[in-house]
Write a protein that holds these residues in place. Structure first.
Motif: not given
Length: 159
Positions: A28-39
């Motif tokens: 019951d584990s998963r990787v979701g959204a990955v956000q990259r630095a905008p700066g």
């Protein structure tokens, strides 16, 4: 992420690696959204992974690549209830065998410094035994262990 309460865990550039390991290791584990630095930011550059949304055994988490300023400690840990020795061993071996380290009483630390309590349900039941002597024997047996040995806990409980 839809949860109103999310655990935020600080990493030094390794949040995605850790989240991927947790998702592959725990049910019951998963990787979701990955956000990259905008700066650019103090711990990284534009385009670096800044945050990773992930779930560990149904618990929503956010990995923040904040840099080396803060380290994990035993003051926070995930406690994982296991059903049998095979599951206990599998999870323990996955964490310790992937660059982690053993501690005492069912605790171990993963290679990112996060603490885990791999706790068989049999141990929880034994130390809650209504017979104080049985509970004490099980507790004393646990105190000498690193990885929990369910058979030894049950033998101690029986006396």
């Amino acid at each position: 992420m839809t949860s109103r309460n999310t655990i935020c865990l600080w990493y030094d550039g390794t949040a995605l690696e850790a989240a991927t390991f947790y998702a592959a290791t725990f049910p019951d584990s998963r990787v979701g959204a990955v956000q990259r630095a905008p700066g650019d930011y103090p711990a990284g550059r534009q385009g670096d992974v800044l945050t990773v949304e992930f779930t560990v055994m149904g618990i929503p988490c956010l990995g923040l690549n904040g840099g080396p300023a803060f380290r994990h400690s035993e003051a926070f840990s995930f406690q994982v209830a296991t059903d049998d020795q095979a599951e206990t061993d599998r999870l323990w071996d996955a964490i310790v065998g992937n660059g982690g380290e053993e501690s005492a009483c069912g605790w171990c630390r993963d290679k990112w410094g996060l603490s885990w309590q791999i706790t068989p349900r049999a141990l929880t039941e034994a130390i809650a035994d209504p017979d104080p002597a049985a509970a004490r024997r099980a507790f004393e047996a646990m105190m000498g262990m690193r990885r929990i040995d369910i058979a030894a806990i049950e033998a101690a409980r029986r006396g």
